[in-house]
Design an enzyme around this catalytic site. Structure first.
Site, PDB file in Angstrom:
ATOM      1  N   GLY A  48       0.759  -1.252   0.000  1.00  0.00           N
ATOM      2  CA  GLY A  48       0.000   0.000   0.000  1.00  0.00           C
ATOM      3  C   GLY A  48       0.786   1.297   0.000  1.00  0.00           C
ATOM      4  O   GLY A  48       0.356   2.295  -0.574  1.00  0.00           O
ATOM      5  N   GLU A 103       3.868   4.136   6.271  1.00  0.00           N
ATOM      6  CA  GLU A 103       2.680   3.296   6.103  1.00  0.00           C
ATOM      7  C   GLU A 103       1.619   4.061   5.309  1.00  0.00           C
ATOM      8  O   GLU A 103       1.642   5.295   5.246  1.00  0.00           O
ATOM      9  CB  GLU A 103       2.184   2.900   7.509  1.00  0.00           C
ATOM     10  CG  GLU A 103       0.890   2.134   7.610  1.00  0.00           C
ATOM     11  CD  GLU A 103       0.843   0.808   6.872  1.00  0.00           C
ATOM     12  OE1 GLU A 103       1.279   0.761   5.703  1.00  0.00           O
ATOM     13  OE2 GLU A 103       0.312  -0.157   7.437  1.00  0.00           O
ATOM     14  N   ASP A 104       0.705   3.334   4.688  1.00  0.00           N
ATOM     15  CA  ASP A 104      -0.365   3.989   3.931  1.00  0.00           C
ATOM     16  C   ASP A 104      -1.472   4.522   4.850  1.00  0.00           C
ATOM     17  O   ASP A 104      -1.886   5.659   4.726  1.00  0.00           O
ATOM     18  CB  ASP A 104      -0.942   3.046   2.848  1.00  0.00           C
ATOM     19  CG  ASP A 104      -1.374   1.679   3.370  1.00  0.00           C
ATOM     20  OD1 ASP A 104      -1.266   1.416   4.603  1.00  0.00           O
ATOM     21  OD2 ASP A 104      -1.827   0.860   2.554  1.00  0.00           O
ATOM     22  N   ASP A 107      -5.530   2.137  10.620  1.00  0.00           N
ATOM     23  CA  ASP A 107      -6.977   1.977  10.752  1.00  0.00           C
ATOM     24  C   ASP A 107      -7.270   1.402  12.150  1.00  0.00           C
ATOM     25  O   ASP A 107      -7.381   2.157  13.109  1.00  0.00           O
ATOM     26  CB  ASP A 107      -7.435   1.066   9.611  1.00  0.00           C
ATOM     27  CG  ASP A 107      -8.933   0.825   9.592  1.00  0.00           C
ATOM     28  OD1 ASP A 107      -9.675   1.598  10.213  1.00  0.00           O
ATOM     29  OD2 ASP A 107      -9.367  -0.151   8.944  1.00  0.00           O
ATOM     30  N   LYS A 110      -3.879  -2.531  14.380  1.00  0.00           N
ATOM     31  CA  LYS A 110      -3.331  -3.872  14.641  1.00  0.00           C
ATOM     32  C   LYS A 110      -2.047  -4.147  13.847  1.00  0.00           C
ATOM     33  O   LYS A 110      -1.103  -4.721  14.371  1.00  0.00           O
ATOM     34  CB  LYS A 110      -4.378  -4.945  14.321  1.00  0.00           C
ATOM     35  CG  LYS A 110      -5.502  -4.963  15.340  1.00  0.00           C
ATOM     36  CD  LYS A 110      -6.606  -5.924  14.941  1.00  0.00           C
ATOM     37  CE  LYS A 110      -7.731  -5.898  15.968  1.00  0.00           C
ATOM     38  NZ  LYS A 110      -8.902  -6.654  15.483  1.00  0.00           N
ATOM     39  N   THR A 111      -2.036  -3.740  12.583  1.00  0.00           N
ATOM     40  CA  THR A 111      -0.852  -3.981  11.748  1.00  0.00           C
ATOM     41  C   THR A 111       0.360  -3.249  12.313  1.00  0.00           C
ATOM     42  O   THR A 111       1.416  -3.843  12.529  1.00  0.00           O
ATOM     43  CB  THR A 111      -1.106  -3.514  10.297  1.00  0.00           C
ATOM     44  OG1 THR A 111      -2.273  -4.173   9.812  1.00  0.00           O
ATOM     45  CG2 THR A 111       0.069  -3.822   9.392  1.00  0.00           C
ATOM     46  N   LYS A 135      -6.976   6.913  10.628  1.00  0.00           N
ATOM     47  CA  LYS A 135      -8.410   6.742  10.890  1.00  0.00           C
ATOM     48  C   LYS A 135      -8.600   6.443  12.384  1.00  0.00           C
ATOM     49  O   LYS A 135      -8.925   5.317  12.768  1.00  0.00           O
ATOM     50  CB  LYS A 135      -8.915   5.572  10.046  1.00  0.00           C
ATOM     51  CG  LYS A 135     -10.365   5.628   9.646  1.00  0.00           C
ATOM     52  CD  LYS A 135     -10.795   4.321   9.010  1.00  0.00           C
ATOM     53  CE  LYS A 135     -10.996   4.438   7.526  1.00  0.00           C
ATOM     54  NZ  LYS A 135     -11.643   3.217   6.960  1.00  0.00           N
ATOM     55  N   PHE A 157     -13.872   4.093   3.252  1.00  0.00           N
ATOM     56  CA  PHE A 157     -12.930   3.076   2.783  1.00  0.00           C
ATOM     57  C   PHE A 157     -12.358   3.582   1.479  1.00  0.00           C
ATOM     58  O   PHE A 157     -13.085   3.840   0.524  1.00  0.00           O
ATOM     59  CB  PHE A 157     -13.585   1.699   2.623  1.00  0.00           C
ATOM     60  CG  PHE A 157     -12.553   0.608   2.435  1.00  0.00           C
ATOM     61  CD1 PHE A 157     -11.934   0.015   3.534  1.00  0.00           C
ATOM     62  CD2 PHE A 157     -12.156   0.216   1.164  1.00  0.00           C
ATOM     63  CE1 PHE A 157     -10.945  -0.959   3.369  1.00  0.00           C
ATOM     64  CE2 PHE A 157     -11.162  -0.754   0.988  1.00  0.00           C
ATOM     65  CZ  PHE A 157     -10.563  -1.340   2.093  1.00  0.00           C
ATOM     66  N   ARG A 170      -4.880   0.173  -7.261  1.00  0.00           N
ATOM     67  CA  ARG A 170      -3.734   0.803  -6.592  1.00  0.00           C
ATOM     68  C   ARG A 170      -3.072   1.866  -7.478  1.00  0.00           C
ATOM     69  O   ARG A 170      -2.376   2.744  -7.000  1.00  0.00           O
ATOM     70  CB  ARG A 170      -2.669  -0.242  -6.235  1.00  0.00           C
ATOM     71  CG  ARG A 170      -3.093  -1.234  -5.166  1.00  0.00           C
ATOM     72  CD  ARG A 170      -1.870  -2.015  -4.698  1.00  0.00           C
ATOM     73  NE  ARG A 170      -2.193  -3.246  -4.008  1.00  0.00           N
ATOM     74  CZ  ARG A 170      -2.344  -3.355  -2.687  1.00  0.00           C
ATOM     75  NH1 ARG A 170      -2.242  -2.291  -1.919  1.00  0.00           N
ATOM     76  NH2 ARG A 170      -2.608  -4.521  -2.138  1.00  0.00           N
TER      77      ARG A 170
HETATM   78  P1  IMP Z   1      -5.023  -1.859  10.462  1.00  0.00           P
HETATM   79  O1  IMP Z   1      -4.219  -3.054  10.929  1.00  0.00           O
HETATM   80  O2  IMP Z   1      -6.487  -2.064  10.662  1.00  0.00           O
HETATM   81  O3  IMP Z   1      -4.558  -0.552  11.034  1.00  0.00           O
HETATM   82  O4  IMP Z   1      -4.934  -1.838   8.910  1.00  0.00           O
HETATM   83  C1  IMP Z   1      -3.933  -1.334   8.225  1.00  0.00           C
HETATM   84  C2  IMP Z   1      -3.927  -1.887   6.818  1.00  0.00           C
HETATM   85  O5  IMP Z   1      -5.227  -2.170   6.300  1.00  0.00           O
HETATM   86  C3  IMP Z   1      -3.368  -0.818   5.934  1.00  0.00           C
HETATM   87  O6  IMP Z   1      -1.980  -0.963   5.850  1.00  0.00           O
HETATM   88  C4  IMP Z   1      -4.098  -1.027   4.639  1.00  0.00           C
HETATM   89  O7  IMP Z   1      -3.338  -1.906   3.839  1.00  0.00           O
HETATM   90  C5  IMP Z   1      -5.398  -1.676   4.993  1.00  0.00           C
HETATM   91  N1  IMP Z   1      -6.503  -0.675   4.977  1.00  0.00           N
HETATM   92  C6  IMP Z   1      -7.081  -0.069   6.028  1.00  0.00           C
HETATM   93  N2  IMP Z   1      -8.022   0.805   5.644  1.00  0.00           N
HETATM   94  C7  IMP Z   1      -8.033   0.767   4.308  1.00  0.00           C
HETATM   95  C8  IMP Z   1      -8.801   1.468   3.295  1.00  0.00           C
HETATM   96  O8  IMP Z   1      -9.649   2.348   3.560  1.00  0.00           O
HETATM   97  N3  IMP Z   1      -8.525   1.134   2.009  1.00  0.00           N
HETATM   98  C9  IMP Z   1      -7.593   0.210   1.662  1.00  0.00           C
HETATM   99  N4  IMP Z   1      -6.867  -0.457   2.557  1.00  0.00           N
HETATM  100  C10 IMP Z   1      -7.077  -0.187   3.864  1.00  0.00           C
HETATM  101 MG    MG Z   2      -0.917  -1.614   4.326  1.00  0.00          MG
END
Ligand code: IMP
Ligand code: MG
Length: 185
Positions: A48, A103-104, A107, A110-111, A135, A157, A170
């Site tokens: 991303g 990072e992109d 959200d 967790k990542t 977010k 999203f 992408r």
């Molecule tokens: P987290 O672990 O929920 O914070 O998710 C992070 C990962 O989920 C990001 O690195 C994105 O790859 C993906 N992600 C979260 N929200 C979006 C979105 O709105 N569009 C596309 N990918 C997303």
């Molecule tokens: Mg990502």
């Protein structure tokens, strides 16, 4: 226009020009933050972050090493069930280096929580996270980036500029929001 783009995008959230201006600002932050750094490694989380990463580093005016990591979350859908897998690890050692993860989006958090725990355990000199989008209203674990570009809402999203919908879109030069009815499916 791509067929999928017509079908699923509701509206443009950030244009190519808005992204350019914001990313310039973020690279100024990097230059200031690391002005005295001798050993900066900038790590992009694939896939991303790659358009953001590519644009950001062009305006970084100190010596850097770049590296990448691939982590996967979200089994293809739009919500993170908590499983985060390291698919490709770094090529470089980060001991005693200043580490900046790019990072992109953050959200649920967790990542980045998982990546951050892993990388900190390797004893870098310093550790920071820069994300293009944030977010905060959707956090499931407590994690805050050191710097972000734009804050977006819980129900947005996004696709384009690295963000995917089922691995597609992408390549769009802007960031758009997906129609609500698509997500609900
Ligand atoms: P987290 O672990 O929920 O914070 O998710 C992070 C990962 O989920 C990001 O690195 C994105 O790859 C993906 N992600 C979260 N929200 C979006 C979105 O709105 N569009 C596309 N990918 C997303
Ligand atoms: Mg990502």
């Amino acid at each position: 226009m791509l067929e999928l783009e017509k079908d699923i995008i509701d509206y443009v959230l950030f244009t190519q020009e808005q992204l350019e201006v914001k990313i310039k600002e973020l690279s100024i932050w990097v230059n200031k933050t690391y002005k005295n750094s001798k050993n900066l490694i900038v790590i992009g989380l694939l896939k991303g972050s790659f358009p953001f990463f590519a644009q950001l580093i062009k305006s970084i005016d100190i010596d850097i090493i770049i590296d990448f990591m691939t982590v996967s979350s979200y089994g293809g859908g739009t919500s993170n069930d908590g499983s985060v897998k390291i698919i490709l690890d770094l090529a470089n050692d980060i001991v005693d280096k200043d580490v900046l993860v790019v990072e992109d989006i953050i959200d649920t958090g967790k990542t980045m929580q998982k990546v951050s725990n892993l990388l900190k355990s390797r004893n870098p000199k310093s550790f920071r996270v820069l994300t293009l989008l944030n977010k905060p209203s959707n956090r499931k674990v407590s994690f805050e980036p050191d710097k972000f570009g734009f804050e977006i809402k819980k129900d947005q999203f996004v696709v384009g500029f690295g963000f995917d919908w089922e691995e597609k879109l992408r390549q769009l030069p802007y960031i758009g929001v997906i129609k609500k009815e698509i997500i609900a499916k």
